[in-house]
Motif scaffolding. Structure first.
Motif, PDB file in Angstrom:
ATOM      1  N   GLU A  54       0.345  -1.244  -0.207  1.00 11.12           N
ATOM      2  CA  GLU A  54      -0.117  -0.015   0.176  1.00 11.12           C
ATOM      3  C   GLU A  54       0.341   1.624  -0.103  1.00 11.12           C
ATOM      4  OE1 GLU A  54      -2.537  -0.276   3.338  1.00 11.12           O
ATOM      5  OE2 GLU A  54      -3.476  -2.142   2.187  1.00 11.12           O
ATOM      6  N   ALA A  55       2.449   0.976   0.510  1.00 13.51           N
ATOM      7  CA  ALA A  55       2.507   2.215   0.905  1.00 13.51           C
ATOM      8  C   ALA A  55       3.387   2.571  -0.255  1.00 13.51           C
ATOM      9  CB  ALA A  55       4.707   2.077   1.467  1.00 13.51           C
ATOM     10  N   MET A  56       3.500   1.573  -2.022  1.00 11.46           N
ATOM     11  CA  MET A  56       4.293   1.491  -2.572  1.00 11.46           C
ATOM     12  C   MET A  56       3.279   2.525  -3.519  1.00 11.46           C
ATOM     13  SD  MET A  56       7.329  -1.977  -2.614  1.00 11.46           S
ATOM     14  CE  MET A  56       7.648  -1.256  -3.852  1.00 11.46           C
ATOM     15  N   ALA A  57       2.177   1.317  -3.601  1.00 13.18           N
ATOM     16  CA  ALA A  57       0.931   2.073  -4.658  1.00 13.18           C
ATOM     17  C   ALA A  57       0.806   3.245  -3.936  1.00 13.18           C
ATOM     18  CB  ALA A  57      -0.374   1.320  -4.298  1.00 13.18           C
ATOM     19  N   ARG A  58       1.034   4.108  -3.002  1.00 14.41           N
ATOM     20  CA  ARG A  58       0.818   5.461  -2.160  1.00 14.41           C
ATOM     21  C   ARG A  58       1.016   7.139  -3.182  1.00 14.41           C
ATOM     22  NH1 ARG A  58      -0.929   3.421   2.501  1.00 14.41           N
ATOM     23  NH2 ARG A  58       1.596   4.347   3.426  1.00 14.41           N
ATOM     24  N   LYS A  59       2.543   6.410  -3.634  1.00 13.39           N
ATOM     25  CA  LYS A  59       3.487   6.975  -4.472  1.00 13.39           C
ATOM     26  C   LYS A  59       2.600   6.587  -6.195  1.00 13.39           C
ATOM     27  CE  LYS A  59       7.359   5.802  -1.348  1.00 13.39           C
ATOM     28  NZ  LYS A  59       8.458   5.056  -1.141  1.00 13.39           N
ATOM     29  N   GLY A  60       1.464   6.068  -6.300  1.00 16.02           N
ATOM     30  CA  GLY A  60       1.862   6.450  -8.171  1.00 16.02           C
ATOM     31  C   GLY A  60       2.571   5.648  -8.602  1.00 16.02           C
ATOM     32  N   PRO A  61       2.333   6.039 -10.127  1.00 15.56           N
ATOM     33  CA  PRO A  61       2.948   5.832 -10.999  1.00 15.56           C
ATOM     34  C   PRO A  61       4.387   6.342 -10.795  1.00 15.56           C
ATOM     35  CG  PRO A  61       1.185   6.322 -11.645  1.00 15.56           C
ATOM     36  CD  PRO A  61       1.009   6.635 -10.351  1.00 15.56           C
ATOM     37  N   ARG A  62       6.025   5.671 -10.619  1.00 13.17           N
ATOM     38  CA  ARG A  62       6.731   5.942 -10.468  1.00 13.17           C
ATOM     39  C   ARG A  62       7.874   6.494 -11.361  1.00 13.17           C
ATOM     40  NH1 ARG A  62       7.820   2.762  -5.993  1.00 13.17           N
ATOM     41  NH2 ARG A  62       9.127   4.482  -5.278  1.00 13.17           N
ATOM     42  N   ARG A  63       6.747   6.110 -12.308  1.00 13.13           N
ATOM     43  CA  ARG A  63       8.290   6.403 -13.483  1.00 13.13           C
ATOM     44  C   ARG A  63       8.122   7.937 -13.821  1.00 13.13           C
ATOM     45  NH1 ARG A  63       5.469   4.732 -16.790  1.00 13.13           N
ATOM     46  NH2 ARG A  63       3.689   6.305 -18.088  1.00 13.13           N
ATOM     47  N   GLY A  64       7.315   9.295 -12.948  1.00  9.05           N
ATOM     48  CA  GLY A  64       7.301   9.781 -12.995  1.00  9.05           C
ATOM     49  C   GLY A  64       7.998  11.228 -11.765  1.00  9.05           C
ATOM     50  N   ALA A  65       8.589  10.201 -11.110  1.00 11.69           N
ATOM     51  CA  ALA A  65       9.410  10.867  -9.833  1.00 11.69           C
ATOM     52  C   ALA A  65      10.794  10.303 -10.583  1.00 11.69           C
ATOM     53  CB  ALA A  65       9.286   9.820  -8.936  1.00 11.69           C
ATOM     54  N   LEU A  66      11.161   9.697 -11.529  1.00 12.54           N
ATOM     55  CA  LEU A  66      12.297   9.511 -12.211  1.00 12.54           C
ATOM     56  C   LEU A  66      12.983  11.105 -12.857  1.00 12.54           C
ATOM     57  CD1 LEU A  66      12.375   5.897 -14.415  1.00 12.54           C
ATOM     58  CD2 LEU A  66      13.102   6.454 -11.957  1.00 12.54           C
ATOM     59  N   GLY A  67      14.802  10.950 -13.179  1.00 15.53           N
ATOM     60  CA  GLY A  67      14.994  11.587 -13.040  1.00 15.53           C
ATOM     61  C   GLY A  67      14.846  12.595 -14.148  1.00 15.53           C
ATOM     62  N   CYS A  68      15.168  12.864 -15.176  1.00 17.03           N
ATOM     63  CA  CYS A  68      15.676  13.204 -17.116  1.00 17.03           C
ATOM     64  C   CYS A  68      16.560  12.358 -17.445  1.00 17.03           C
ATOM     65  CB  CYS A  68      15.772  15.011 -17.418  1.00 17.03           C
ATOM     66  SG  CYS A  68      13.860  15.689 -16.836  1.00 17.03           S
ATOM     67  N   ALA A  69      17.529  11.982 -16.079  1.00 16.00           N
ATOM     68  CA  ALA A  69      18.480  11.499 -17.503  1.00 16.00           C
ATOM     69  C   ALA A  69      18.104   9.758 -17.348  1.00 16.00           C
ATOM     70  CB  ALA A  69      19.954  11.444 -16.829  1.00 16.00           C
ATOM     71  N   ASN A  70      17.383   9.357 -16.005  1.00 15.75           N
ATOM     72  CA  ASN A  70      16.653   8.257 -15.372  1.00 15.75           C
ATOM     73  C   ASN A  70      15.660   7.515 -16.492  1.00 15.75           C
ATOM     74  OD1 ASN A  70      17.500   9.496 -13.061  1.00 15.75           O
ATOM     75  ND2 ASN A  70      17.943   7.547 -12.753  1.00 15.75           N
ATOM     76  N   LEU A  71      14.700   9.322 -17.077  1.00 14.52           N
ATOM     77  CA  LEU A  71      13.851   8.524 -17.499  1.00 14.52           C
ATOM     78  C   LEU A  71      14.397   8.545 -19.274  1.00 14.52           C
ATOM     79  CD1 LEU A  71      10.597   8.468 -17.897  1.00 14.52           C
ATOM     80  CD2 LEU A  71      10.769  10.724 -18.246  1.00 14.52           C
ATOM     81  N   ALA A  72      14.894   9.142 -19.701  1.00 12.60           N
ATOM     82  CA  ALA A  72      15.946   9.053 -20.514  1.00 12.60           C
ATOM     83  C   ALA A  72      16.773   7.741 -20.853  1.00 12.60           C
ATOM     84  CB  ALA A  72      16.641  10.696 -20.986  1.00 12.60           C
ATOM     85  N   HIS A  73      17.739   7.067 -20.592  1.00 12.46           N
ATOM     86  CA  HIS A  73      17.666   5.943 -20.072  1.00 12.46           C
ATOM     87  C   HIS A  73      16.986   5.013 -20.541  1.00 12.46           C
ATOM     88  CE1 HIS A  73      21.816   6.477 -19.930  1.00 12.46           C
ATOM     89  NE2 HIS A  73      22.047   6.854 -18.431  1.00 12.46           N
ATOM     90  N   GLY A  74      15.392   5.374 -20.268  1.00 14.71           N
ATOM     91  CA  GLY A  74      14.352   4.727 -19.916  1.00 14.71           C
ATOM     92  C   GLY A  74      13.497   4.120 -21.412  1.00 14.71           C
ATOM     93  N   PHE A  75      13.501   5.410 -21.493  1.00 13.09           N
ATOM     94  CA  PHE A  75      12.816   5.341 -23.325  1.00 13.09           C
ATOM     95  C   PHE A  75      13.876   4.939 -24.666  1.00 13.09           C
ATOM     96  CE2 PHE A  75      11.989   9.481 -22.141  1.00 13.09           C
ATOM     97  CZ  PHE A  75      12.613   9.980 -22.917  1.00 13.09           C
TER      98      PHE A  75
END
Length: 603
Positions: A29-50
């Motif tokens: 439940e604690a993990m779910a409350r944080k919502g979708p996690r992708r939006g919390a990634l830093g720009c460099a992290n997200l750029a690596h991901g896609f």
């Protein structure tokens, strides 16, 4: 109404598990409350991901407005069951785009074949591979890029490992996608007869290979009802498959339609929509009791006595051997699928399949009907079968009557009053036996012990003509702490041959037997194991042992005083051929639990 024993066992598991289950759900439940996690990634992290995505998918992920589906796959093209998964990512990605989402292959997991490693050094890695798979799948999902996951896996340790990982990421929705069984080859009876003749030296290797190749002949799961197909039945009964998905042959339009529908359903139940259904909500105590009931009703693999316990523990649920034993007393055997009969899973499917089976169990009150599923409907809605109507996937009610009573029967006319999976106890500890394929006159065996510390020793004794008598083969030092608890399926043709000559024969071991184990009475998973100081280590050659499946007992006929005085046997494991996992998992084996706790379960 839920049958009294089923309700009582379910309530007992809920109460027993309350502290660990509440702690697990609190984490999810604690993990779910944080919502979708992708939006919390830093720009460099997200750029690596896609970075490797196509233009359309990259734009969608940059905007963070669509769900992203992680694909965890056990694909390899050496395993016939997993070869069809080669084309599944393309189907899933296209289905995701049609549903307004994106899909990425998050990672792969190893998938070994027990059919290839039977009797070989590689089998010592088999049970441990489950936890490697769980860790590998967890690593695949560790990137915070995904809103849901689909799991592509079929066989033995692979599905249990994937379920453990799905529990670790239980705040995410999880849908399991099967690949289906290969078409039927030669009959399992024919194959078994050739195996026995080969063990007796009456046919040569070429004839044996010809029979095996005619049985295992194309892409898809092996068609007997071993651990792999038990996995698929369990995933459906526990609500992680779409209804009727388990036994549709690969590379067919219906199989592809079910794969696409599963991907779309996974995207529909993310936290970004209105039907959020995380895996932690589906895999509760009711689901695991339903899984045990379905296992009993189908005469499923003994390996699941270990796997279900570990899978449950990963979600904070404490399932015990006693639960299996109590449920076994009220769940009848409704199927005859090899090794419990001559039919294979394709015949089972044609006779009414999982839809008919689930319907009968529901009518008898043997399932928790309100258990959740990935469809959003309870398991009470799973008495269905899929079909195509002008290319469109639809579901209809399963047949109301069995289309082949020699394979599948109604609750009121079972093949036997129980599912044949028994828990044994006595002065040798606890053990499990599967008697659904064992002739009733062999449910009680009393014979002197012959002691072996490796299955190769049994084979050598057989070839030397030393087994032409009544005996109980005690094959010890085969457990988790000793050599990783390999399957000992290589012993089946040997012991079956001796039994066929009129002798009283049984097996007692702290190892495992294959999900395909059949007509030889076998007390397996003896716990504590010999390497852990279990009383199986005190048996001596010539001791009389009584294996009584009806009474649920396993006893060596020694006075308590003498048994107490006896020294435990030792085994120089270095004297035997090393399996590849002997050194690799040395530390792991030393801290691994016994079978009563799910072997090397992650908890």
């Amino acid at each position: 109404m839920v049958q009294e024993t089923v309700a009582r066992v379910t309530a007992r598991i809920i109460e027993r598990s309350r502290p660990t289950r509440e702690a697990y759900l609190s984490r999810m439940e604690a993990m779910a409350r944080k919502g979708p996690r992708r939006g919390a990634l830093g720009c460099a992290n997200l750029a690596h991901g896609f970075a490797a995505c196509g233009v359309h998918d990259k734009a969608e992920l940059r905007a963070d407005i669509v769900p992203n589906l992680g694909i965890v796959t056990a694909y390899n093209d050496m395993l016939s069951a997993h070869q069809p998964y080669e084309g599944f990512p393309a189907i899933i990605k296209q289905a995701a785009r049609e549903a307004g989402g994106v899909a990425q292959v998050a990672g792969g997991v190893p998938a070994m074949c027990d059919g290839v490693t039977q009797g070989r050094a590689g089998m010592e890695m088999s049970l441990f591979s489950r936890d490697v798979i769980a860790l590998s799948a967890s690593i695949a999902l560790s990137h915070d890029m995904f809103d849901a996951a689909v799991f592509l896996g079929i066989c033995d340790k692979i599905v249990p490992g994937l379920v453990i990982a799905a529990q670790a990421y239980g705040h995410l929705p999880a849908v399991f996608i099967p690949a289906g069984p290969m078409p039927s080859g030669i009959s399992n009876d024919q194959k078994s007869k050739v195996r026995q003749l080969y063990a007796e030296g009456k046919v040569d290797r070429a004839e044996l290979l010809e029979a095996e190749a005619a049985s295992y002949h194309s892409a898809g799961t092996c068609t007997f009802y071993g651990t792999a197909n038990s996995n698929q039945m369990l995933m459906e009964a526990m609500g992680l498959h779409l209804p009727g998905a388990s036994f549709v042959n690969p590379n067919t339009p219906l199989r592809d339609a079910l794969t696409a529908a599963a991907a779309k359903r996974a995207l529909a139940i993310t936290a970004l929509g209105n039907e959020y259904t995380p895996a932690s909500q589906i895999l509760d105590e009711r689901a695991f009791v339903n899984g045990v009931v379905a296992l009993h009703a189908t005469g499923g693999s003994t390996n699941h006595v270990i796997h279900l316990v570990a899978m449950a523990r990963a979600g904070g649920i404490i399932l015990t051997l006693a639960d299996f034993g109590e449920l076994s007393q009220v769940v009848p055997l409704l199927t005859r699928i090899y090794p419990n009969g001559s039919a294979d899973v394709n015949h089972f499917s044609a006779a009414g399949g999982t839809g008919y089976l689930i319907g009968e169990l529901l009518k008898a009150g043997l399932l928790n009907p309100d258990a959740k599923t990935v469809t959003g409907a309870p398991v009470a809605d799973y008495a269905k079968e899929p079909y195509l109507d002008n290319g469109e996937l639809k579901f209809r009610d399963a047949p109301s009557a069995s289309l082949d009573p020699s394979v599948l029967r109604p609750f009121g006319e079972p093949f036997s009053a129980d599912g044949g999976l028994k828990v044994l106890s006595g002065n040798l500890g606890s053990a499990v036996i599967k008697i659904s394929a064992v002739a009733p006159e062999r449910h009680l065996v009393r014979a002197p012990a012959l002691i072996f510390h490796a299955q190769e020793e049994v084979e050598a004794a057989f070839k030397a003509g030393e087994l032409n008598r009544d005996f109980i083969a005690v094959v010890r030092f085969q457990g988790v702490k000793a050599i990783g608890m390999p399957e000992l399926h290589k012993l089946t043709p040997i012991l079956a041959s001796v039994m066929a000559h009129g002798h009283q024969v049984a097996l007692v071991t702290d190892g495992r037997m294959s999900g395909a184990s059949g007509k030889v009475p076998a007390a397996i998973h003896v716990s504590p194991e010999a390497q852990a100081g279990g009383p199986i280590g005190k048996i001596r050659a010539g001791d009389m042992i009584t294996l009584d499946a009806a009474a649920g007992t396993l006893m060596v006929e020694i006075s308590p005083e003498e048994f107490e005085r006896r020294e435990l046997a030792t085994c120089d494991l270095e004297a035997y051929e090393h399996g590849y996992g002997r050194e690799l998992f040395h530390t792991f084996r030393m801290v691994a639990s016994g079978p009563e706790l799910g072997a090397s379960s992650i908890s």
